[in-house]
Design a protein around this motif. Structure first.
Motif, PDB file in Angstrom:
ATOM      1  N   VAL A   5       2.623  -8.077  -3.991  1.00  0.00           N
ATOM      2  CA  VAL A   5       2.097  -9.129  -3.110  1.00  0.00           C
ATOM      3  C   VAL A   5       2.889  -9.103  -1.802  1.00  0.00           C
ATOM      4  O   VAL A   5       4.121  -9.212  -1.812  1.00  0.00           O
ATOM      5  CB  VAL A   5       2.218 -10.524  -3.760  1.00  0.00           C
ATOM      6  CG1 VAL A   5       1.703 -11.598  -2.785  1.00  0.00           C
ATOM      7  CG2 VAL A   5       1.441 -10.571  -5.068  1.00  0.00           C
ATOM      8  N   CYS A   6       2.187  -8.924  -0.695  1.00  0.00           N
ATOM      9  CA  CYS A   6       2.846  -8.869   0.611  1.00  0.00           C
ATOM     10  C   CYS A   6       3.533 -10.201   0.916  1.00  0.00           C
ATOM     11  O   CYS A   6       2.918 -11.266   0.810  1.00  0.00           O
ATOM     12  CB  CYS A   6       1.825  -8.547   1.703  1.00  0.00           C
ATOM     13  SG  CYS A   6       2.532  -8.516   3.369  1.00  0.00           S
ATOM     14  N   GLU A   7       4.816 -10.128   1.304  1.00  0.00           N
ATOM     15  CA  GLU A   7       5.552 -11.351   1.602  1.00  0.00           C
ATOM     16  C   GLU A   7       5.230 -11.913   2.977  1.00  0.00           C
ATOM     17  O   GLU A   7       5.567 -13.046   3.291  1.00  0.00           O
ATOM     18  CB  GLU A   7       7.053 -11.095   1.509  1.00  0.00           C
ATOM     19  CG  GLU A   7       7.580 -10.076   2.511  1.00  0.00           C
ATOM     20  CD  GLU A   7       9.065  -9.828   2.350  1.00  0.00           C
ATOM     21  OE1 GLU A   7       9.639 -10.382   1.396  1.00  0.00           O
ATOM     22  OE2 GLU A   7       9.643  -9.076   3.164  1.00  0.00           O
ATOM     23  N   MET A   8       4.535 -11.120   3.826  1.00  0.00           N
ATOM     24  CA  MET A   8       4.189 -11.585   5.170  1.00  0.00           C
ATOM     25  C   MET A   8       2.895 -12.391   5.181  1.00  0.00           C
ATOM     26  O   MET A   8       2.819 -13.457   5.801  1.00  0.00           O
ATOM     27  CB  MET A   8       4.049 -10.392   6.126  1.00  0.00           C
ATOM     28  CG  MET A   8       5.357  -9.698   6.426  1.00  0.00           C
ATOM     29  SD  MET A   8       6.520 -10.795   7.270  1.00  0.00           S
ATOM     30  CE  MET A   8       5.661 -11.070   8.807  1.00  0.00           C
ATOM     31  N   GLY A  10       0.687 -12.548   2.113  1.00  0.00           N
ATOM     32  CA  GLY A  10       0.246 -12.947   0.782  1.00  0.00           C
ATOM     33  C   GLY A  10      -0.844 -12.079   0.198  1.00  0.00           C
ATOM     34  O   GLY A  10      -1.341 -12.341  -0.899  1.00  0.00           O
ATOM     35  N   SER A  11      -1.238 -11.025   0.906  1.00  0.00           N
ATOM     36  CA  SER A  11      -2.290 -10.143   0.408  1.00  0.00           C
ATOM     37  C   SER A  11      -1.783  -9.317  -0.775  1.00  0.00           C
ATOM     38  O   SER A  11      -0.605  -8.956  -0.843  1.00  0.00           O
ATOM     39  CB  SER A  11      -2.762  -9.214   1.521  1.00  0.00           C
ATOM     40  OG  SER A  11      -3.658  -8.245   1.023  1.00  0.00           O
ATOM     41  N   GLN A  12      -2.711  -9.015  -1.689  1.00  0.00           N
ATOM     42  CA  GLN A  12      -2.375  -8.170  -2.838  1.00  0.00           C
ATOM     43  C   GLN A  12      -2.858  -6.738  -2.629  1.00  0.00           C
ATOM     44  O   GLN A  12      -2.740  -5.907  -3.529  1.00  0.00           O
ATOM     45  CB  GLN A  12      -3.016  -8.749  -4.104  1.00  0.00           C
ATOM     46  CG  GLN A  12      -2.557 -10.165  -4.426  1.00  0.00           C
ATOM     47  CD  GLN A  12      -3.237 -10.720  -5.661  1.00  0.00           C
ATOM     48  OE1 GLN A  12      -3.412 -10.013  -6.651  1.00  0.00           O
ATOM     49  NE2 GLN A  12      -3.630 -11.990  -5.615  1.00  0.00           N
ATOM     50  N   ASP A  13      -3.388  -6.477  -1.434  1.00  0.00           N
ATOM     51  CA  ASP A  13      -3.941  -5.151  -1.146  1.00  0.00           C
ATOM     52  C   ASP A  13      -2.891  -4.290  -0.452  1.00  0.00           C
ATOM     53  O   ASP A  13      -2.862  -4.180   0.770  1.00  0.00           O
ATOM     54  CB  ASP A  13      -5.191  -5.300  -0.273  1.00  0.00           C
ATOM     55  CG  ASP A  13      -5.914  -3.969  -0.074  1.00  0.00           C
ATOM     56  OD1 ASP A  13      -5.535  -2.984  -0.743  1.00  0.00           O
ATOM     57  OD2 ASP A  13      -6.834  -3.926   0.758  1.00  0.00           O
ATOM     58  N   LEU A  20       5.467   5.167   1.765  1.00  0.00           N
ATOM     59  CA  LEU A  20       5.694   3.744   2.000  1.00  0.00           C
ATOM     60  C   LEU A  20       4.514   2.933   1.481  1.00  0.00           C
ATOM     61  O   LEU A  20       3.383   3.428   1.403  1.00  0.00           O
ATOM     62  CB  LEU A  20       5.877   3.458   3.499  1.00  0.00           C
ATOM     63  CG  LEU A  20       7.078   4.114   4.188  1.00  0.00           C
ATOM     64  CD1 LEU A  20       7.035   3.823   5.685  1.00  0.00           C
ATOM     65  CD2 LEU A  20       8.388   3.604   3.594  1.00  0.00           C
ATOM     66  N   TYR A  21       4.779   1.691   1.115  1.00  0.00           N
ATOM     67  CA  TYR A  21       3.714   0.793   0.686  1.00  0.00           C
ATOM     68  C   TYR A  21       3.273  -0.026   1.905  1.00  0.00           C
ATOM     69  O   TYR A  21       4.087  -0.724   2.518  1.00  0.00           O
ATOM     70  CB  TYR A  21       4.199  -0.129  -0.428  1.00  0.00           C
ATOM     71  CG  TYR A  21       4.426   0.607  -1.729  1.00  0.00           C
ATOM     72  CD1 TYR A  21       3.406   0.712  -2.677  1.00  0.00           C
ATOM     73  CD2 TYR A  21       5.651   1.218  -2.012  1.00  0.00           C
ATOM     74  CE1 TYR A  21       3.606   1.402  -3.867  1.00  0.00           C
ATOM     75  CE2 TYR A  21       5.869   1.916  -3.195  1.00  0.00           C
ATOM     76  CZ  TYR A  21       4.831   2.001  -4.126  1.00  0.00           C
ATOM     77  OH  TYR A  21       5.040   2.679  -5.296  1.00  0.00           O
ATOM     78  N   LYS A  37      10.647  -5.534  -5.067  1.00  0.00           N
ATOM     79  CA  LYS A  37      10.900  -6.969  -4.967  1.00  0.00           C
ATOM     80  C   LYS A  37       9.612  -7.776  -4.761  1.00  0.00           C
ATOM     81  O   LYS A  37       9.619  -9.001  -4.851  1.00  0.00           O
ATOM     82  CB  LYS A  37      11.850  -7.251  -3.800  1.00  0.00           C
ATOM     83  CG  LYS A  37      13.187  -6.536  -3.917  1.00  0.00           C
ATOM     84  CD  LYS A  37      14.047  -6.781  -2.685  1.00  0.00           C
ATOM     85  CE  LYS A  37      15.361  -6.020  -2.755  1.00  0.00           C
ATOM     86  NZ  LYS A  37      16.184  -6.242  -1.526  1.00  0.00           N
ATOM     87  N   LEU A  38       8.518  -7.053  -4.486  1.00  0.00           N
ATOM     88  CA  LEU A  38       7.250  -7.733  -4.228  1.00  0.00           C
ATOM     89  C   LEU A  38       6.411  -7.905  -5.485  1.00  0.00           C
ATOM     90  O   LEU A  38       5.353  -8.541  -5.431  1.00  0.00           O
ATOM     91  CB  LEU A  38       6.418  -6.947  -3.190  1.00  0.00           C
ATOM     92  CG  LEU A  38       7.100  -6.651  -1.841  1.00  0.00           C
ATOM     93  CD1 LEU A  38       6.159  -5.831  -0.971  1.00  0.00           C
ATOM     94  CD2 LEU A  38       7.488  -7.941  -1.136  1.00  0.00           C
ATOM     95  N   LEU A  39       6.902  -7.335  -6.590  1.00  0.00           N
ATOM     96  CA  LEU A  39       6.126  -7.406  -7.825  1.00  0.00           C
ATOM     97  C   LEU A  39       6.029  -8.838  -8.335  1.00  0.00           C
ATOM     98  O   LEU A  39       7.018  -9.567  -8.395  1.00  0.00           O
ATOM     99  CB  LEU A  39       6.767  -6.518  -8.893  1.00  0.00           C
ATOM    100  CG  LEU A  39       6.639  -5.001  -8.653  1.00  0.00           C
ATOM    101  CD1 LEU A  39       7.487  -4.245  -9.662  1.00  0.00           C
ATOM    102  CD2 LEU A  39       5.176  -4.582  -8.763  1.00  0.00           C
TER     103      LEU A  39
END
Length: 360
Positions: A5-8, A10-13, A20-21, A37-39
């Protein structure tokens, strides 16, 4: 099972690209160590509200930075979640249009114009405390994009070779009219939705004044609205700034006078030249001079008639006009003419010919 989940935003894509992710919504990149850490456990539902608020934050930052592409992208992502939101509805169309190329200026402007009615209906449903700021924002934005499109069309036209420039005059006119119509439509929508709320309706001046000024702007083609449209815009403006309307009328008279004088001078010069020219040039010069003299005389007569209507006839009316009675007193936002007629605040000249400025 876990998900990134993107911490910027909130997207799960998130997709892995070149080691790189990368978030497909906001473009943020994470190293494999950072991605761990985003898991988030699937059983833990990501709050959709936080995701939307993050998108709003990114969209507004893009607006502030003048990044049209990113603003369009984020507002487009917000719209499916908030179809009734005026901001996402307006700015998704606005910034997609702002990204257009020269050949698409007219349809891009038309897209903004066509969206305005729906946008103002959404603004009407807002809490009273939010309506004013929303209308001001849309009025300023419409003025900005209309001005930008107008200038871009003119700049492009000026870059065309002079020998073929006239071939593209119609395209230029179409683009300029489409740009100016954004302002006209915005003004009309403001008064339709909020005409009875002066503290909000006052923002009609922003697009309406710009639309009126477009007609006076010098360009390769003339932008002329129908008389009914011009009168409508001046009526809107006059409710809040009657001096602007009076100044506009004065400028129109000065323009007629200036053009009339130029035609008379050039016509006289052409006639004088023709009288001493050879037979080959004589009749051409005399004909051209006669046309200019006739047109100049027509303009001067027209101006004299207008001035007589607003000046000389006013004196005759004043001599016989009864003084206004107490029942004819002007409302707080209006004025009473010396002939006794009560006029609205946006009326600059009474039907009798007296100008508001001449009334004590």
């Amino acid at each position: 099972m876990q998900k990134l989940v993107c911490e910027m935003c909130g997207s799960q894509d998130l997709q892995k690209q070149s080691g790189l992710y990368v978030c497909q919504s906001c473009g943020t990149k994470y190293s494999p160590e950072e991605a761990k850490k985003l898991l988030v456990e699937v059983s833990v539902k990501v709050d959709e509200t936080d995701h939307i608020q993050n998108l709003y934050k990114l969209a507004r930052q893009a607006r502030e930075n003048g990044n049209n592409e990113n603003a369009a992208k984020y507002y487009d992502q917000i719209l499916p979640f908030c179809p009734d939101d005026w901001e996402a509805t307006f700015f998704s169309v606005y910034y997609r249009s702002a990204c257009c190329v020269i050949r698409d200026i007219a349809p891009a402007c038309n897209n903004v114009t066509n969206a305005l009615s729906g946008v103002f209906k959404k603004i009407q449903s807002l809490p009273a405390s939010e309506k004013k700021a929303a209308v001001r924002t849309v009025a300023n934005a419409c003025t900005n994009i209309a001005q930008s499109m107008f200038n871009s069309a003119l700049k492009h036209h000026m870059s065309i070779d002079v020998s073929i420039m006239s071939k593209y005059n119609q395209e230029l006119k179409q683009r300029l009219v489409s740009a100016s119509w954004i302002a006209v439509t915005c003004a009309n929508c403001i008064m339709t939705a909020f005409g009875k709320e002066p503290d909000i309706a006052q923002y009609v001046q922003i697009p309406a004044k710009m639309a009126i000024q477009y007609q006076s702007r010098q360009s390769y083609v003339s932008i002329v609205f129908e008389t009914s449209t011009t009168d409508m815009l001046l009526g809107y403006i006059g409710q809040f700034d009657p001096d602007f309307v009076t100044q506009h009328e004065d400028n129109q008279k000065k323009s007629v006078l200036r053009n009339g004088i130029v035609c008379l001078v050039l016509g006289g010069a052409a006639t004088w030249f023709g009288l001493g020219a050879s037979e080959t040039l004589k009749w051409c010069a005399l004909t051209f001079g006669a046309i200019l003299l006739l047109y100049g005389a027509y303009l001067m007569i027209l101006l004299a008639v207008v001035n007589k209507t607003s000046g000389a006839s006013a004196g005759r009316v004043e001599e016989s006009a009864p003084q206004p009675t107490s029942q004819q007193s002007a409302p707080a936002d209006g004025w009473t003419c010396t002939c006794g007629k009560v006029n609205a605040s946006y009326v600059s000249s009474c039907s009798c010919g007296v100008n508001r400025r001449d009334v004590p």
